[in-house]
Motif scaffolding. Structure first.
Motif, PDB file in Angstrom:
ATOM      1  N   LEU A  17       0.813  -1.277   0.213  1.00 43.87           N
ATOM      2  CA  LEU A  17       0.089   0.244   0.008  1.00 43.87           C
ATOM      3  C   LEU A  17       0.832   1.117   0.012  1.00 43.87           C
ATOM      4  CD1 LEU A  17      -3.139   0.420   0.197  1.00 43.87           C
ATOM      5  CD2 LEU A  17      -2.747   0.889   2.547  1.00 43.87           C
ATOM      6  N   LEU A  18       1.878   1.142   0.775  1.00 45.88           N
ATOM      7  CA  LEU A  18       2.820   2.260   0.932  1.00 45.88           C
ATOM      8  C   LEU A  18       3.616   2.717  -0.520  1.00 45.88           C
ATOM      9  CD1 LEU A  18       3.482   3.870   3.547  1.00 45.88           C
ATOM     10  CD2 LEU A  18       5.761   2.842   3.523  1.00 45.88           C
ATOM     11  N   ALA A  19       3.857   1.506  -1.287  1.00 49.05           N
ATOM     12  CA  ALA A  19       4.421   1.674  -2.480  1.00 49.05           C
ATOM     13  C   ALA A  19       3.510   2.266  -3.543  1.00 49.05           C
ATOM     14  CB  ALA A  19       5.019   0.341  -3.088  1.00 49.05           C
ATOM     15  N   ILE A  20       2.080   1.850  -3.382  1.00 43.78           N
ATOM     16  CA  ILE A  20       1.457   2.436  -4.291  1.00 43.78           C
ATOM     17  C   ILE A  20       1.187   3.948  -4.066  1.00 43.78           C
ATOM     18  CG2 ILE A  20      -1.252   2.545  -4.915  1.00 43.78           C
ATOM     19  CD1 ILE A  20      -1.034  -0.577  -4.251  1.00 43.78           C
ATOM     20  N   LEU A  21       1.101   4.069  -2.751  1.00 36.09           N
ATOM     21  CA  LEU A  21       0.899   5.450  -2.284  1.00 36.09           C
ATOM     22  C   LEU A  21       2.221   6.474  -2.957  1.00 36.09           C
ATOM     23  CD1 LEU A  21      -1.147   7.462  -0.530  1.00 36.09           C
ATOM     24  CD2 LEU A  21       0.429   7.000   1.290  1.00 36.09           C
ATOM     25  N   GLN A  37       3.702  10.527  -9.111  1.00 42.83           N
ATOM     26  CA  GLN A  37       2.962  10.954 -10.359  1.00 42.83           C
ATOM     27  C   GLN A  37       2.234  12.267 -10.215  1.00 42.83           C
ATOM     28  OE1 GLN A  37       0.029   8.048 -11.385  1.00 42.83           O
ATOM     29  NE2 GLN A  37      -0.542   9.184 -13.056  1.00 42.83           N
ATOM     30  N   PHE A  38       1.787  12.508  -8.911  1.00 45.15           N
ATOM     31  CA  PHE A  38       1.207  13.648  -8.562  1.00 45.15           C
ATOM     32  C   PHE A  38       2.025  15.009  -8.398  1.00 45.15           C
ATOM     33  CE2 PHE A  38      -0.561  16.849  -5.738  1.00 45.15           C
ATOM     34  CZ  PHE A  38      -1.961  17.277  -6.597  1.00 45.15           C
ATOM     35  N   GLY A  39       3.150  14.705  -8.069  1.00 40.73           N
ATOM     36  CA  GLY A  39       4.428  15.680  -7.867  1.00 40.73           C
ATOM     37  C   GLY A  39       4.777  15.826  -9.431  1.00 40.73           C
TER      38      GLY A  39
END
Lengths: 269, 333
Positions: B3-7, B13-15
């Motif tokens: 989950l951490l990796a996905i986040l 990606q957002f950055g």
């Protein structure tokens, strides 16, 4: 100063709603005349003022201000000669603009407007002094939006705006009708003061007969788009409300059955 | 762990998308400032913008393709927008066509005009061959901060200059006449203002800005398209309204004119920020326009509903009922 010659106006001509609002109104005002106008509903009082202001073109006749026929000028051009206060306190001011900005707009009435600042520093001081004269505390709220003011305050401000640049004609269209009696009396008093101090020529429409008698030096009565009675000087001073009612019956052939006028008969202002 | 990796990957990606979001948001922010002039200052629901943004884009793109310097192309885009606004203004003031319809008519007519200017439904321009002022190709984070930072900086600079010019303009005598016309046209005429003229001038100025933003947008995205303006008014409105809600919440009573323009541009950024987030969450780009419509509905509805909740007939009925029970007949005592 101001002269109307046989001014005629029909609304919705040729339709079922046709209304002959002005049927040949002629009147000549002398410089410094303060005329009060009374009459029943639909008599043509406000219509006369709107004809002078140029809200719409008249059908025929002439409107002469300072020797110049202005009948062909649109409203915003005629504004160079005319100061106006309306019945609805909302009409005369721009609610989303500051008090001082409204005054600055009025200061430039009739002048070409360019790309210099809309309000200058020196003006702020001038407006501060003028607002003080109103005695409403507005001089300390000059950057407040006009929308925050009460109806009475807005009318007083509109009156100041209408006379900030001396108008050739001041038109007061039932400007106290939407105010409570106490505020109305105050605004009327202020109108008297401003008209007298600046030697203005003014026309005031009112439903209040005692106010019409008390204020101004001349009184006209309208009915059915005509002026049916015109009185000035000593004769006007000696008028009473009962005499006016009688005059109305005599001139128009019917009783003055206007609730607002009858109700305001004994309301002294 | 997973989950951490996905986040983390989502955040990266957002950055990476952020510089692009800000640039695009600001370009649309210029368009929104144009909308602000008509919608807020003039109180005129002008739909011309859906057409004039495309006109600005088409004019700028074709001129640059033909070797005209970028800055001249941008002035031409501004001028083309002005012309579009002039048409709407004259339809409204000279021919008496209601404002909203006048805008729609110009907008539809501009579709053909834009198509004629472009010569085809869309045309692209390469940043490698032409000295474009802005390009989305340069805002990649991988290119280094100096490159994408300057790209974003140029957008900020343009918005800042426009804000300064508009602040000056609306503070002049002429600017006052437009504000007065929008607020109370009866008053404006009584003060000697030609309200027809000021209406036309405001529409010209507004669409000029929209045309300019179209010129910038075409360069940024590397193409102009006859459909690039479809729904532009909704994005512009979204930016205006988001900026207004945000600005009055943050600035309160000090929410002055400059702040309003700045927040309108910021509203554009926030709109694209939210769009980026929902797209990352998984919204198909098919639903972009649906999304923008919903954003505007929410931002328009929330203040209304909040206000209505404070004073509603339902609440009045409840209050009246509780009063009747609580006080009984002793009301007059």
């Amino acid at each position: 100063m101001l002269e109307l010659i046989d001014v005629k106006k029909t609304f919705n001509a040729g339709t079922i709603n046709e209304k002959k609002a002005l049927n040949g109104v002629s009147i000549k005002l002398d410089e410094g005349d303060f005329v009060t106008i009374i009459g029943g509903n639909g008599a043509g009082k406000s219509t006369t003022l709107n004809a002078v202001a140029g809200v719409w073109p008249i059908d025929s006749g002439a409107i002469i201000i300072n020797g110049k026929n202005v009948a062909g000028l649109p409203e915003h051009k005629r504004a160079a000669f005319i100061g106006r206060v309306f019945q609805d306190p909302m009409t005369g001011t721009a609610a989303t603009m500051e008090i001082q900005e409204n005054l600055a707009l009025a200061k430039r009435r009739g002048n070409p407007r360019g790309l210099s600042w809309g309000i200058k520093r020196a003006e702020r001081e001038e407006y501060h002094e003028l607002l003080k004269m109103l005695d409403l505390g507005l001089e300390d709220r000059m950057t407040s939006k006009v929308g925050l003011l009460s109806g009475g305050q807005r009318q007083a401000l509109t009156l100041l705006m209408a006379t900030l640049k001396k108008p050739d004609i001041l038109l007061l269209d039932e400007h106290t009708a939407a105010l409570d009696p106490k505020t109305a009396a105050k605004v009327l008093e202020l109108s008297d003061k401003i008209i007298e101090e600046n030697h203005l020529t003014a026309m005031m429409v009112t439903h209040n007969m005692s106010a019409a008698i008390k204020h101004g030096n001349r009184l006209i009565m309208m009915n059915g788009g005509h002026i049916i009675y015109d009185v000035k000087g000593e004769e006007k001073k000696n008028l009473t409300v009962d005499m006016l009612l009688e005059k109305f019956e005599e001139a128009s052939g019917m009783a003055l059955s206007n609730d607002r006028m009858l109700l305001s008969k004994h309301n002294d202002m | 762990m997973n989950l951490l990796a996905i986040l983390q990957s989502e955040l990266t990606q957002f950055g990476n998308a952020l510089p692009g979001v800000i640039s695009q948001g600001l370009i649309w922010g210029i368009m929104a400032i144009g909308v602000y002039i008509t919608y807020k200052i003039l109180d005129f629901p002008d739909l011309t913008v859906d057409g004039s943004i495309g006109t600005g884009g088409a004019v700028a793109l074709m001129l640059i393709l033909n070797g005209v310097p970028v800055w001249i192309a941008l002035i031409a885009a501004f001028a083309a927008g002005c012309l579009a606004g002039l048409v709407t203004g004259l339809l409204n003031t000279l021919l008496g066509i209601p404002g909203i319809l006048a805008g729609i008519l110009t907008q539809i007519a501009l579709y053909s005009v834009n198509l004629a200017i472009l010569g085809s439904a869309n045309k692209s321009i390469s940043v490698d061959k032409f000295p474009l002022l802005l390009s989305s190709r340069r805002v990649a984070v991988s290119g280094g901060f100096a490159v994408f930072g300057w790209e974003v900086g140029k957008c900020v600079l343009i918005v800042a200059v426009l804000t300064a010019v508009l602040y000056w303009f609306f503070g002049t005598e002429y600017g006052f006449t437009i504000r007065a016309t929008g607020c109370n046209s009866n008053m404006a005429r009584a003060q000697g203002i030609n309200t027809k003229k000021s209406t036309v001038i405001a529409l010209v100025l507004s669409n000029g800005l929209v045309g300019l933003s179209g010129g910038l947008l075409a360069q940024y995205q590397g193409f102009a398209d006859v459909n690039m303006g479809r729904g532009a008014i909704v994005i512009g409105l979204a930016a205006v309204i988001i900026g207004e809600v945000l600005g009055s919440a943050i600035m309160g009573k000090r929410f002055n004119f400059v702040a309003r323009l700045a927040f309108t541009a910021t509203g554009g950024i926030i709109y694209y920020l939210v769009l980026q987030i929902v797209m990352q969450i998984g919204l198909d780009s098919t639903y972009n326009k649906l999304f923008s419509a919903i954003v505007v509905v929410i931002f328009l509805a929330v203040p209304y509903i909040r206000n209505a909740a404070k004073t509603s007939y339902g609440r009045a009925a409840k209050n009246a009922a509780s009063r009747a029970i609580g006080k009984g007949d002793s009301e007059d005592a």
